[in-house]
Design an enzyme around this catalytic site. Structure first.
Site, mmCIF file in Angstrom:
data_model
loop_
_atom_site.group_PDB
_atom_site.id
_atom_site.type_symbol
_atom_site.label_atom_id
_atom_site.label_comp_id
_atom_site.label_asym_id
_atom_site.label_seq_id
_atom_site.Cartn_x
_atom_site.Cartn_y
_atom_site.Cartn_z
ATOM 1 N N ASP A 46 0.815 -1.093 -0.076
ATOM 2 C CA ASP A 46 -0.010 0.167 0.168
ATOM 3 C C ASP A 46 0.859 1.470 -0.048
ATOM 4 O O ASP A 46 0.363 2.290 0.048
ATOM 5 C CB ASP A 46 -0.931 -0.025 1.319
ATOM 6 C CG ASP A 46 -0.275 0.137 2.520
ATOM 7 O OD1 ASP A 46 1.080 -0.112 2.456
ATOM 8 O OD2 ASP A 46 -0.634 0.310 3.513
ATOM 9 N N GLU A 48 3.465 1.822 2.060
ATOM 10 C CA GLU A 48 3.846 2.227 3.444
ATOM 11 C C GLU A 48 5.501 1.954 3.471
ATOM 12 O O GLU A 48 5.811 1.122 2.698
ATOM 13 C CB GLU A 48 3.299 1.680 4.824
ATOM 14 C CG GLU A 48 2.106 2.075 4.963
ATOM 15 C CD GLU A 48 1.419 1.365 6.237
ATOM 16 O OE1 GLU A 48 2.255 0.616 6.822
ATOM 17 O OE2 GLU A 48 0.103 1.650 6.541
ATOM 18 N N ARG A 105 11.104 26.451 -0.855
ATOM 19 C CA ARG A 105 10.648 27.393 -1.510
ATOM 20 C C ARG A 105 9.551 28.053 -0.876
ATOM 21 O O ARG A 105 9.024 29.043 -1.123
ATOM 22 C CB ARG A 105 10.365 27.149 -3.064
ATOM 23 C CG ARG A 105 11.496 26.828 -3.636
ATOM 24 C CD ARG A 105 11.402 26.545 -5.278
ATOM 25 N NE ARG A 105 10.986 25.158 -5.440
ATOM 26 C CZ ARG A 105 10.868 24.563 -6.252
ATOM 27 N NH1 ARG A 105 10.869 25.024 -7.720
ATOM 28 N NH2 ARG A 105 10.954 23.027 -6.590
ATOM 29 N N HIS A 139 17.382 27.364 -0.414
ATOM 30 C CA HIS A 139 16.942 28.312 -1.000
ATOM 31 C C HIS A 139 16.725 29.642 -0.343
ATOM 32 O O HIS A 139 16.922 30.742 -0.986
ATOM 33 C CB HIS A 139 15.285 27.941 -1.352
ATOM 34 C CG HIS A 139 14.576 28.807 -2.523
ATOM 35 N ND1 HIS A 139 15.163 29.104 -3.589
ATOM 36 C CD2 HIS A 139 13.581 29.810 -2.193
ATOM 37 C CE1 HIS A 139 14.313 29.729 -4.270
ATOM 38 N NE2 HIS A 139 13.414 30.253 -3.547
ATOM 39 N N LYS A 204 13.096 40.366 -13.777
ATOM 40 C CA LYS A 204 11.974 39.684 -14.316
ATOM 41 C C LYS A 204 10.688 40.223 -13.706
ATOM 42 O O LYS A 204 10.579 40.549 -12.377
ATOM 43 C CB LYS A 204 11.946 38.177 -14.291
ATOM 44 C CG LYS A 204 11.806 37.673 -12.849
ATOM 45 C CD LYS A 204 12.139 36.126 -13.057
ATOM 46 C CE LYS A 204 12.380 35.498 -11.612
ATOM 47 N NZ LYS A 204 12.786 34.097 -11.767
ATOM 48 N N ARG A 206 6.788 38.984 -13.044
ATOM 49 C CA ARG A 206 5.587 38.035 -13.290
ATOM 50 C C ARG A 206 4.349 38.567 -13.200
ATOM 51 O O ARG A 206 3.863 39.562 -12.346
ATOM 52 C CB ARG A 206 5.570 36.989 -12.145
ATOM 53 C CG ARG A 206 6.935 36.208 -12.274
ATOM 54 C CD ARG A 206 6.862 35.211 -10.861
ATOM 55 N NE ARG A 206 8.185 34.540 -10.883
ATOM 56 C CZ ARG A 206 8.538 33.536 -11.643
ATOM 57 N NH1 ARG A 206 7.855 32.991 -12.607
ATOM 58 N NH2 ARG A 206 9.766 32.835 -11.589
ATOM 59 N N ASP A 234 13.992 24.212 -12.039
ATOM 60 C CA ASP A 234 12.939 23.250 -12.134
ATOM 61 C C ASP A 234 12.399 22.959 -13.639
ATOM 62 O O ASP A 234 12.883 21.972 -14.147
ATOM 63 C CB ASP A 234 11.800 23.923 -11.258
ATOM 64 C CG ASP A 234 10.597 23.035 -10.906
ATOM 65 O OD1 ASP A 234 10.600 21.984 -11.459
ATOM 66 O OD2 ASP A 234 9.937 23.125 -10.161
ATOM 67 N N ALA A 236 13.013 25.007 -15.790
ATOM 68 C CA ALA A 236 13.830 25.732 -16.822
ATOM 69 C C ALA A 236 13.470 26.762 -17.691
ATOM 70 O O ALA A 236 14.136 27.421 -18.594
ATOM 71 C CB ALA A 236 14.682 24.760 -17.746
#
Length: 339
Positions: A46, A48, A105, A139, A204, A206, A234, A236
């Site tokens: 299962d 575990e 993060r 991070h 940058k 966003r 991640d 890229a």
């Protein structure tokens, strides 16, 4: 004064090649066989996780080598369960060697009603009986404050500096170190300082999470060999777009140095088809077959610095000394022959 207890290494399934390399190097340094502790980390039908340690670890200084990379939840649970098994077996001290610290993060609340999962993970590690953490390029450095225990955060920049000085030894005066965002300036500045290069920033903007609307280069990169420095790659997407923006602004070449190659989804394909001449990753995360086959991706080893850090922790000597060139260079002399 030498310690009475012995250092012993145990590993989960997240990055066995790195753990085995660390064990080999420790055998070389100590002159004794330093294999991984014999144990099984398995799953029931299962899902575990079950751990059984086959060697006596009573009174020993235990180091669990386990990055919490993809699948993050499984690898984190393996780490916690191994720690619990060791604690119940009377290990003297348990150190978690987490080359890549997953959930890093999520280190603050960016919106209302969101968690600070990095703190939750820190609490879980403490509850499992872990007494010390050794990691690389968190991070956010303030995550160290989430723990009520010693946290040794190693840096990849000294290793990258050795690589840059070897790969670009005749062109160091043409290099420009680039931070892909304002938040990573300190990390990029550290590498720039080590190789004596100027620093530039790709700013940058966003519109929403995961999508970059606009990028602006701060600094003159015309006719420069640009080295983008970051801690995580991640998908890229942002990295490849930053490389294109640098080329559009007159850069001669673009290379990238990334500590943790998460490389999820279309990352490898994007890097392969991008204008980047090379992407250098460390092996804190086990490279996938696609990553190792990519023509413009190289892997630099972290086993030498992790091995020496583990030995320094065991001996009670300085870990921060590994950030100095005169200490780190001999550790990597078989890979980088510095003049």
């Amino acid at each position: 004064m030498p310690t009475l207890h012995e250092p012993k290494l145990i590993a989960g399934n997240a990055n066995l090649p790195l753990a085995e390399t660390i064990a080999r190097r420790m055998s070389l340094h100590r002159g004794v066989d330093q294999g991984l502790v014999d144990a099984r980390v398995e799953r029931f039908n299962d899902g575990e996780i079950f751990v059984e340690v086959f060697e006596n670890v009573r009174g020993e200084d235990m180091f669990i080598i386990q990055p919490t990379s993809n699948p993050a939840n499984d690898n984190l649970m393996e780490l916690l369960i191994i720690a619990d098994a060791l604690r119940r077996s009377s290990a003297q001290r348990i150190t978690a060697v987490i080359p890549y610290f997953g959930y890093a993060r999520q280190d603050r609340r960016t919106k209302a009603r969101t968690p600070i999962t990095a703190k939750l993970v820190a609490n879980m590690l403490t509850g499992a009986g872990i007494e010390r953490v050794l990691t690389m390029d968190l991070h956010a450095a303030q995550i160290q404050g989430f723990f009520d225990m010693p946290v040794d955060n190693l840096y990849a920049s000294p290793i990258f500096a050795l690589d840059v000085k070897t790969q670009f030894k005749d062109r160091l005066d043409e290099i420009m170190v680039v931070s892909p965002d304002v938040g990573g300036v300190a990390r990029a500045r550290e590498l720039a300082k080590r190789i004596g290069a100027p620093l530039s920033i790709v700013d940058k903007r966003r519109e929403k999470a995961g999508e970059v609307a606009e990028m602006t280069v701060i600094g003159d990169v015309k006719d420069k060999i640009c080295l983008i420095v970051d801690d995580i790659c991640d998908t890229a997407g942002t990295l490849c777009k930053a490389a294109q923006v640098l080329m559009d602004n007159g850069a001669k070449e673009v290379h990238s140095y990334i500590t943790h190659g998460v490389m999820s989804g279309p990352a490898v394909e994007r890097v392969t088809n991008s204008v980047m001449k090379s992407l250098v990753l460390s092996d804190t995360i086990l490279p996938t077959p696609e990553v190792t086959k990519a023509a413009n991706i190289r892997i630099v080893p972290t086993a030498p610095i992790f091995t020496q850090a583990i030995l320094n922790i065991w001996n009670g000597t300085s870990v921060s000394s590994l950030f100095e060139d005169k200490t780190l260079t001999p550790i990597y002399e078989s890979l980088y022959h510095m003049e």
